[in-house]
Design an enzyme around this catalytic site. Sequence first.
Site, mmCIF file in Angstrom:
data_model
loop_
_atom_site.group_PDB
_atom_site.id
_atom_site.type_symbol
_atom_site.label_atom_id
_atom_site.label_comp_id
_atom_site.label_asym_id
_atom_site.label_seq_id
_atom_site.Cartn_x
_atom_site.Cartn_y
_atom_site.Cartn_z
ATOM 1 N N CYS A 95 0.818 -1.224 0.000
ATOM 2 C CA CYS A 95 0.000 0.000 0.000
ATOM 3 C C CYS A 95 0.848 1.269 0.000
ATOM 4 C CB CYS A 95 -0.935 0.006 1.202
ATOM 5 S SG CYS A 95 -2.083 -1.354 1.165
ATOM 6 N N HIS A 131 -3.229 7.037 3.027
ATOM 7 C CA HIS A 131 -3.650 5.736 2.497
ATOM 8 C C HIS A 131 -5.027 5.424 3.076
ATOM 9 C CE1 HIS A 131 -3.876 1.680 1.259
ATOM 10 N NE2 HIS A 131 -3.680 1.167 2.463
ATOM 11 N N ASN A 135 -9.996 -0.192 0.113
ATOM 12 C CA ASN A 135 -8.528 -0.095 0.074
ATOM 13 C C ASN A 135 -8.045 -0.586 -1.302
ATOM 14 O OD1 ASN A 135 -5.776 -0.493 0.375
ATOM 15 N ND2 ASN A 135 -5.921 -1.498 2.361
HETATM 16 N N1 ACO Z 1 -18.194 -8.736 9.174
HETATM 17 C C1 ACO Z 1 -18.622 -9.015 10.414
HETATM 18 N N2 ACO Z 1 -17.808 -9.352 11.419
HETATM 19 C C2 ACO Z 1 -16.494 -9.403 11.143
HETATM 20 C C3 ACO Z 1 -15.975 -9.124 9.869
HETATM 21 C C4 ACO Z 1 -16.882 -8.779 8.858
HETATM 22 N N3 ACO Z 1 -16.488 -8.486 7.611
HETATM 23 N N4 ACO Z 1 -14.610 -9.229 9.909
HETATM 24 C C5 ACO Z 1 -14.301 -9.578 11.166
HETATM 25 N N5 ACO Z 1 -15.432 -9.684 11.920
HETATM 26 C C6 ACO Z 1 -15.564 -10.038 13.328
HETATM 27 C C7 ACO Z 1 -14.402 -10.825 13.846
HETATM 28 O O1 ACO Z 1 -14.574 -12.193 13.557
HETATM 29 C C8 ACO Z 1 -14.472 -10.522 15.320
HETATM 30 O O2 ACO Z 1 -15.469 -11.343 15.899
HETATM 31 P P1 ACO Z 1 -15.287 -11.970 17.376
HETATM 32 O O3 ACO Z 1 -15.182 -10.770 18.305
HETATM 33 O O4 ACO Z 1 -16.512 -12.773 17.565
HETATM 34 O O5 ACO Z 1 -14.013 -12.735 17.302
HETATM 35 C C9 ACO Z 1 -14.977 -9.090 15.385
HETATM 36 O O6 ACO Z 1 -15.575 -8.829 14.094
HETATM 37 C C10 ACO Z 1 -13.900 -8.039 15.626
HETATM 38 O O7 ACO Z 1 -12.792 -8.368 14.784
HETATM 39 P P2 ACO Z 1 -11.500 -7.472 14.786
HETATM 40 O O8 ACO Z 1 -10.467 -8.109 13.935
HETATM 41 O O9 ACO Z 1 -11.157 -7.157 16.198
HETATM 42 O O10 ACO Z 1 -12.033 -6.141 14.085
HETATM 43 P P3 ACO Z 1 -11.328 -4.751 14.009
HETATM 44 O O11 ACO Z 1 -12.152 -3.749 14.703
HETATM 45 O O12 ACO Z 1 -9.865 -4.825 14.348
HETATM 46 O O13 ACO Z 1 -11.430 -4.436 12.454
HETATM 47 C C11 ACO Z 1 -10.054 -4.487 10.481
HETATM 48 C C12 ACO Z 1 -10.808 -5.316 11.523
HETATM 49 C C13 ACO Z 1 -11.071 -3.655 9.718
HETATM 50 C C14 ACO Z 1 -9.334 -5.431 9.530
HETATM 51 C C15 ACO Z 1 -9.025 -3.547 11.188
HETATM 52 O O14 ACO Z 1 -8.299 -4.280 12.138
HETATM 53 C C16 ACO Z 1 -8.053 -2.883 10.206
HETATM 54 O O15 ACO Z 1 -8.423 -2.038 9.433
HETATM 55 N N6 ACO Z 1 -6.769 -3.241 10.299
HETATM 56 C C17 ACO Z 1 -5.708 -2.632 9.479
HETATM 57 C C18 ACO Z 1 -5.674 -3.163 8.077
HETATM 58 C C19 ACO Z 1 -4.512 -2.517 7.344
HETATM 59 O O16 ACO Z 1 -4.220 -1.351 7.533
HETATM 60 N N7 ACO Z 1 -3.802 -3.284 6.537
HETATM 61 C C20 ACO Z 1 -2.551 -2.789 5.983
HETATM 62 C C21 ACO Z 1 -2.710 -2.092 4.702
HETATM 63 S S1 ACO Z 1 -3.176 -3.145 3.410
HETATM 64 C C22 ACO Z 1 -1.747 -3.418 2.447
HETATM 65 O O17 ACO Z 1 -0.658 -3.163 2.804
HETATM 66 C C23 ACO Z 1 -1.936 -4.086 1.129
#
Ligand code: ACO
Length: 327
Positions: free
Chosen positions: A113, A252, A282
Amino acid sequence: MKKIGIVALGRYLPAQKLTNADLEKLVDTSDEWIMTRTGIKERRIAASDEKTSDLAIKAAFDALKNSPVKAEDIEAVIVATTTPDSGFPSVACLVQKAIGAKKAFAFDVAAACSGFLYAMTTAKQFIATGMVKNALVVAGDKFTTIVDWKDRNTCVLFGDGAGAAVLSSVTQGGILSDYLIAEGDSAELMGIVPDKVRTPFDQGLEMAKLPYVVMNGQDLFKKAVPGMAEAVRIAAEKAGVNVHDLACVVPHQANDRIIASVAKRAGVDKEKFFINIHKYGNISAASVVVALCEAVEEGRIKKGDKIALVVFGAGLVAAANIIEWSY
Ligand code: ACO
């Protein structure tokens, strides 16, 4: 010191939209979860016969449409992508051919990214040393081909698209500072993990499953916020610019909550951050340049404004630039 800046921008987003409502039919998710946790409403999906090079070429032509520098005067084509059509030829060579930049050398940069800022900073060095006068920097990704559409943790986040910028000497402003950093120690937080690696010597040409994106979202979130805030701070310090004097920050677009936390930590009003994640999700390397292109088109960035670009991605890699806008 030569002033070097962006003199034209372009973008291409595939027509097909995939909404949160569409995703509710594919995996156990909801519009409410996706909106509140990420800020994404819909994303674009490239057609099955539309390759990353097709996206990149369309974005390149869009940038060249309004560029004071013509294709025949481009001497370097650098494409940021982690989803090239294939290992080789590079996407950059396909772009070079399509636009007819006969004098140019061309290569791809892989920095997930953060790819666009890594590629732009590389291009800037070639211009600064006098090796080339003009460069085309393109970022394009087709993440929808590497996403596991059964994995709700990742498939709701990504989309396809491309953006492009022409770099050249400018009389006013330009790129005031560059900051690039990597933290390979955290490489395991995100990657494209094959179920079985192609090993022709001991197993024949078998590949059990296509490799998909796997990531530890929570840990990436915790790294992204301080990483991006620090990148803005360092780039601003290098440019001798107070962050309060930034007219706009183009980050980003991975998660609206990450952007809000970066704004708070960097001490910049969130209203100054340009956000289009709701429309595209993204789009990896293309994210920041597509957002920059739209911010300029919408009048959020004007000639003379000091702005910051800041990115973060798998690797881990982060980058930031301070730019005084030149047109
Ligand atoms: N729909 C519904 N529920 C979901 C979904 C979904 N799509 N995805 C995950 N959940 C659930 C999980 O299973 C979890 O359930 P549980 O509590 O029963 O276990 C709950 O939601 C919370 O999951 P978390 O992983 O804690 O959710 P979080 O608030 O952290 O959000 C996310 C997840 C959106 C991925 C966030 O962590 C994020 O944006 N992280 C950074 C991503 C990023 O920046 N990547 C790098 C750049 S990409 C690149 O370099 C190519």
